[in-house]
Write an enzyme that holds these catalytic residues in place. Sequence first.
Site, PDB file in Angstrom:
ATOM      1  N   GLY A   1     -16.929 -73.699  17.713  1.00 44.02           N
ATOM      2  CA  GLY A   1     -15.760 -72.848  17.472  1.00 44.02           C
ATOM      3  C   GLY A   1     -14.668 -73.016  18.514  1.00 44.02           C
ATOM      4  O   GLY A   1     -14.830 -73.709  19.517  1.00 44.02           O
TER       5      GLY A   1
ATOM      6  N   ASP B   1     -14.826 -70.701  30.320  1.00 42.12           N
ATOM      7  CA  ASP B   1     -13.816 -69.688  30.669  1.00 42.12           C
ATOM      8  C   ASP B   1     -12.648 -69.538  29.700  1.00 42.12           C
ATOM      9  O   ASP B   1     -11.807 -68.663  29.864  1.00 42.12           O
ATOM     10  CB  ASP B   1     -13.275 -69.974  32.086  1.00 42.12           C
ATOM     11  CG  ASP B   1     -12.657 -71.363  32.202  1.00 42.12           C
ATOM     12  OD1 ASP B   1     -12.453 -72.019  31.157  1.00 42.12           O
ATOM     13  OD2 ASP B   1     -12.372 -71.791  33.336  1.00 42.12           O
ATOM     14  N   GLY B   2     -12.569 -70.427  28.709  1.00 41.72           N
ATOM     15  CA  GLY B   2     -11.483 -70.310  27.734  1.00 41.72           C
ATOM     16  C   GLY B   2     -10.158 -70.872  28.216  1.00 41.72           C
ATOM     17  O   GLY B   2      -9.138 -70.733  27.543  1.00 41.72           O
TER      18      GLY B   2
ATOM     19  N   ARG C   1      -0.304 -76.683  20.343  1.00 42.31           N
ATOM     20  CA  ARG C   1      -0.558 -77.780  19.413  1.00 42.31           C
ATOM     21  C   ARG C   1      -0.120 -77.386  18.006  1.00 42.31           C
ATOM     22  O   ARG C   1      -0.207 -76.216  17.636  1.00 42.31           O
ATOM     23  CB  ARG C   1      -2.056 -78.103  19.335  1.00 42.31           C
ATOM     24  CG  ARG C   1      -2.719 -78.393  20.626  1.00 42.31           C
ATOM     25  CD  ARG C   1      -4.042 -79.114  20.413  1.00 42.31           C
ATOM     26  NE  ARG C   1      -5.101 -78.285  19.832  1.00 42.31           N
ATOM     27  CZ  ARG C   1      -6.380 -78.669  19.813  1.00 42.31           C
ATOM     28  NH1 ARG C   1      -6.728 -79.851  20.301  1.00 42.31           N
ATOM     29  NH2 ARG C   1      -7.296 -77.886  19.290  1.00 42.31           N
TER      30      ARG C   1
ATOM     31  N   ARG D   1     -12.009 -78.687  10.700  1.00 34.90           N
ATOM     32  CA  ARG D   1     -12.767 -79.876  11.120  1.00 34.90           C
ATOM     33  C   ARG D   1     -13.979 -80.103  10.215  1.00 34.90           C
ATOM     34  O   ARG D   1     -14.365 -79.191   9.475  1.00 34.90           O
ATOM     35  CB  ARG D   1     -13.290 -79.646  12.553  1.00 34.90           C
ATOM     36  CG  ARG D   1     -12.179 -79.424  13.558  1.00 34.90           C
ATOM     37  CD  ARG D   1     -12.472 -78.186  14.408  1.00 34.90           C
ATOM     38  NE  ARG D   1     -11.292 -77.820  15.196  1.00 34.90           N
ATOM     39  CZ  ARG D   1     -10.959 -78.386  16.345  1.00 34.90           C
ATOM     40  NH1 ARG D   1     -11.735 -79.296  16.871  1.00 34.90           N
ATOM     41  NH2 ARG D   1      -9.857 -78.039  16.980  1.00 34.90           N
TER      42      ARG D   1
ATOM     43  N   ASP E   1     -17.301 -81.905  15.374  1.00 34.45           N
ATOM     44  CA  ASP E   1     -16.356 -80.792  15.568  1.00 34.45           C
ATOM     45  C   ASP E   1     -14.990 -81.313  15.984  1.00 34.45           C
ATOM     46  O   ASP E   1     -14.008 -80.567  15.963  1.00 34.45           O
ATOM     47  CB  ASP E   1     -16.884 -79.806  16.622  1.00 34.45           C
ATOM     48  CG  ASP E   1     -17.256 -80.489  17.920  1.00 34.45           C
ATOM     49  OD1 ASP E   1     -18.068 -81.426  17.893  1.00 34.45           O
ATOM     50  OD2 ASP E   1     -16.713 -80.095  18.979  1.00 34.45           O
ATOM     51  N   ASN E   2     -14.911 -82.583  16.348  1.00 36.21           N
ATOM     52  CA  ASN E   2     -13.630 -83.177  16.739  1.00 36.21           C
ATOM     53  C   ASN E   2     -13.071 -84.093  15.648  1.00 36.21           C
ATOM     54  O   ASN E   2     -12.218 -84.939  15.933  1.00 36.21           O
ATOM     55  CB  ASN E   2     -13.785 -83.941  18.052  1.00 36.21           C
ATOM     56  CG  ASN E   2     -14.045 -83.011  19.231  1.00 36.21           C
ATOM     57  OD1 ASN E   2     -13.682 -81.827  19.178  1.00 36.21           O
ATOM     58  ND2 ASN E   2     -14.666 -83.516  20.273  1.00 36.21           N
TER      59      ASN E   2
HETATM   60  P1  AMP Z   1     -14.650 -80.476  23.056  1.00 36.25           P
HETATM   61  O1  AMP Z   1     -15.773 -81.461  22.964  1.00 36.25           O
HETATM   62  O2  AMP Z   1     -13.842 -80.558  24.304  1.00 36.25           O
HETATM   63  O3  AMP Z   1     -13.788 -80.530  21.854  1.00 36.25           O
HETATM   64  O4  AMP Z   1     -15.293 -79.006  23.137  1.00 36.25           O
HETATM   65  C1  AMP Z   1     -16.498 -78.652  22.541  1.00 36.25           C
HETATM   66  C2  AMP Z   1     -16.591 -77.158  22.448  1.00 36.25           C
HETATM   67  O5  AMP Z   1     -16.528 -76.554  23.729  1.00 36.25           O
HETATM   68  C3  AMP Z   1     -15.507 -76.493  21.620  1.00 36.25           C
HETATM   69  O6  AMP Z   1     -16.105 -75.446  20.915  1.00 36.25           O
HETATM   70  C4  AMP Z   1     -14.552 -75.983  22.659  1.00 36.25           C
HETATM   71  O7  AMP Z   1     -13.810 -74.886  22.224  1.00 36.25           O
HETATM   72  C5  AMP Z   1     -15.505 -75.579  23.781  1.00 36.25           C
HETATM   73  N1  AMP Z   1     -14.863 -75.578  25.086  1.00 36.25           N
HETATM   74  C6  AMP Z   1     -14.478 -76.654  25.823  1.00 36.25           C
HETATM   75  N2  AMP Z   1     -13.938 -76.269  26.994  1.00 36.25           N
HETATM   76  C7  AMP Z   1     -13.964 -74.912  27.015  1.00 36.25           C
HETATM   77  C8  AMP Z   1     -13.551 -73.909  27.947  1.00 36.25           C
HETATM   78  N3  AMP Z   1     -13.000 -74.211  29.119  1.00 36.25           N
HETATM   79  N4  AMP Z   1     -13.740 -72.613  27.596  1.00 36.25           N
HETATM   80  C9  AMP Z   1     -14.297 -72.287  26.431  1.00 36.25           C
HETATM   81  N5  AMP Z   1     -14.717 -73.170  25.521  1.00 36.25           N
HETATM   82  C10 AMP Z   1     -14.560 -74.469  25.794  1.00 36.25           C
HETATM   83 MG    MG Z   2     -13.247 -80.069  20.354  1.00 35.90          MG
END
Ligand code: AMP
Ligand code: MG
Length: 524
Positions: free
Chosen positions: A105, A140-141, A198, A205, A279-280
Amino acid sequence: MAPILKTLNFDNRFLNDLPADSDLSNSRRQVHNACYSFVEPAKVSAPSLVSFSKEAAALLDLSADDINSDEFLKAFSGNQMLEGTKPYAMCYGGHQFGNWAGQLGDGRAINLGEVVNAQGDYWAVQLKGAGPTPYSRTADGLAVLRSSVREYLCSEAMFHLGVPTTRALSLINTGEEVMRDILYNGNAAYEPGTVVCRLSPSFVRFGSFQIFSSRNEHDELKQLADATIAHHFSELLDAHEVGSKELYLAWFNEVCQRTMTMVVEWMRVGFVHGVMNTDNMSILGLTIDYGPYGWLDDFNPEWTPNTTDSQNRRYRYGQQANVALWNCFQLANSLYPLIGETDGLERTLEDLQSSYQTQWLEMMSKKLGFKSVENGDQALFERLEALLAKVETDMTIFYRCLAGDDLSLASFSDAYYQDKHDQDYSLAMNRWLDDYANRRAKEAIEPGARIKAMNSVNPLYVFRNYLAQLAIDKAEAGDHSMVNELLNVFRNPYEQQEGMEAYALKRPEWARSKVGCSMLSCSS
Ligand code: AMP
Ligand code: MG
């Protein structure tokens, strides 16, 4: 809110047509039977605009004055809600590095809604790095300047290169400090916090469908499929009945085709996504989630920029088509409950490999300046790639040199990372250049037209990894000039630009094994 931003016309189809999480708390949890959760961005202390893309702004009918306004800064840093918005984070799952990871998510992306522009186009507007959501899990979001510069510039560079991609409107420093351990080796440090805005017609996805099928939430799966088709693939409804097996199959086929087309375009420009988890993978076949991506300097099909992937190199340049296929296979699995039989899905998957191969051959023939693919061309392309990989050869520079009239090995010297070649290599490359010259002569295209055609598919300026790092180092010191200069150069990646020659040079020696230049982690 000032009138300029009031003119943003929101029509939140995703919100209105799809089920919401009934829990309104911003607590980290599993979210069931819902496509999204309502959540507001975190407030930030001192937002400041680093850069914006005027082309992306035009998609929302926003002018430079609009973007430079205080209202924009408040709204696009997450500090003030725009009229007509009800922010939300999307629920999705995914396979990460080949393993089912369950719910992921939007852990740090918060959608403001969908803007309808003057032309009637829909653009979903999303703030990345805008604070925790129910999907943040243990993180941390937030996002830092380093990764945000990379996402922002690469999105826009890819757009101008003609590669299907999500877009980036703005880069705003939040004034917060964010702790990151770049190499996951116990050396955490504070970095500037940043929010990227963005834009995409949709942020849905592959994993958005997978999460529902993994939980047997078939009603929601169908609702999401039907809304996605109605909003983004409505042309398919001319030929197929709503909710019919044929419609879902036609849609699946279209998603797969777009996905493979996107990968062909990556191969053309030397882009390595680095983290092609499901997910990407955008349901629209757009490049999405710019994380530990990289650009080939020397042509090496084995290269992956992602340090997390250094062991298996699952997401290396030369593997991207196979991974895309694997991801399409996972999407097929998740759509199976809608269709109830495998035949049609399998047929699409079986055809996909050859469809990719056909597109790849056409792409390569354009790179080499041919009008169409002829017998024997495939072998010529494959011999070339083997030679490019044999000694360190800069992919981008090589193809620009190849457009010229002079096909002697000496005329390619700018493309090589070392000065001398051994005899075997020189012989083989000279033989290839002879064969290429003969094949090219058969095309009977006037040289000027040939050079123009080749230079329109072989870029001069790409977002080399070391250029990103230089721009980031400056931006972290408060100097945003290189971010803006690169944004400007990438507006015309196929054209020589006076004074910008340095940005077209091959990777300097110091960048060979520097963090951020040749190695990137998922830390962002
Ligand atoms: P990504 O592979 O970078 O697309 O991220 C995989 C998952 O990790 C996704 O659900 C992102 O929303 C989550 N995510 C990545 N970095 C953070 C962050 N700093 N805080 C919260 N969720 C994150
Ligand atoms: Mg992602």
